[in-house]
Design an enzyme around this catalytic site. Structure first.
Site, PDB file in Angstrom:
ATOM      1  N   SER A 139      28.633  76.489   5.960  1.00 45.93           N
ATOM      2  CA  SER A 139      28.074  75.152   5.731  1.00 45.93           C
ATOM      3  C   SER A 139      27.412  74.806   7.230  1.00 45.93           C
ATOM      4  CB  SER A 139      29.058  74.067   5.522  1.00 45.93           C
ATOM      5  OG  SER A 139      28.610  72.707   5.857  1.00 45.93           O
ATOM      6  N   TYR A 152      36.843  69.876   7.641  1.00 44.87           N
ATOM      7  CA  TYR A 152      36.029  70.664   6.818  1.00 44.87           C
ATOM      8  C   TYR A 152      35.100  71.456   7.876  1.00 44.87           C
ATOM      9  CZ  TYR A 152      31.876  71.957   3.669  1.00 44.87           C
ATOM     10  OH  TYR A 152      30.854  72.711   3.014  1.00 44.87           O
TER      11      TYR A 152
END
Length: 251
Positions: A139, A152
């Site tokens: 990501s 995350y």
């Protein structure tokens, strides 16, 4: 890009980017093992591919607990494993004070331990076959700081470290390992969150305002990058990180 005769295992392929990638691989001749923790969603992807004339099978399993069985079942079903796409992941929200130890453990189990173990067992199979490809879906949060994405970001940065390490360790075995880093993408999950917010239009505007292209990514744009990272035409590419984020990490 032609994947005729290739066997592809995609985790989290019951929806979103994983589902789109599965369909695109199948359209180009691959046999696709669809893994998801939701049997209903996973089988929907399988049926979609079969309705198009493609070949697919559902492989149930939690990547954090069932990695060895997921790979084993894929090989039992299709006879080999050429491409592993570590796509399954969860997105917890919160800064470090808002993140519990339980949140940390769960996120790392799904986003890091799962890909780590799946890659471990995939590599064993790929070595027997003389090569293969692993694509990790990381990501933009693994590259830059994004508000309230603390654990995350940690997990996705770890995935980039895994990518580079595997690429170096297994290059002599004909195994390539790359990662893609999607920016904010117009997925089913994200749009559901937008619609459920008090002011969907304002939230969407806020999301796109920080992206130089001023729009969200499309699932097929991310999936195309996954296919490229896995294709034979990209045979000289390993240990690479591909950003698909509308320019977000460039500013």
């Amino acid at each position: 890009m032609n994947f005729q005769g290739k066997v592809v295992l995609i985790t989290g392929a019951g929806s979103g980017i994983g589902k789109k990638a599965a369909v695109m691989f199948a359209e180009r001749g691959a046999k696709v093992a669809i893994n998801d923790i939701s049997e209903e969603k996973g089988k929907e992807t399988v049926e979609l591919i079969k309705s198009m004339g493609g070949e697919a099978a559902f492989i149930f399993g939690d990547v954090a607990k069932d990695a060895e069985q997921i790979v084993k079942k894929t090989v039992e079903t299709f006879g080999r494993l050429d491409i592993l796409v570590n796509n399954a992941g969860i997105v917890p929200y919160g800064n470090i004070e808002e993140t519990s130890e339980e949140d940390f453990d769960k996120t790392m189990a799904v986003n890091v331990k799962g890909p780590f173990l799946l890659s471990k067992y995939a590599v064993e199979q790929m070595k027997k076959q003389g090569g293969g490809v692993i694509v990790n879906v990381s990501s933009e949060a693994g590259l830059i700081g994004i508000p309230r994405r603390c654990v995350y970001s940690v997990s996705k940065a770890a995935l980039l470290g895994l990518t580079r390490s595997l690429a170096v360790d297994y290059v002599d075995y004909g195994i390539r390992v790359n990662a893609v880093c999607p920016g904010t993408t117009q997925s089913e999950g994200l749009m559901a969150r937008v619609k459920a917010s008090p002011n969907p239009e304002e939230l969407l505007k806020k999301m796109t305002s920080r992206i130089p292209m001023k729009r969200l990514g499309k699932e097929e744009e991310i999936a195309f990058a996954i296919l490229f990272a896995a294709c034979d035409e990209a045979g000289f590419m390993t240990g690479s990180i591909i950003n698909i984020d509308g320019g977000s990490t460039a500013v």
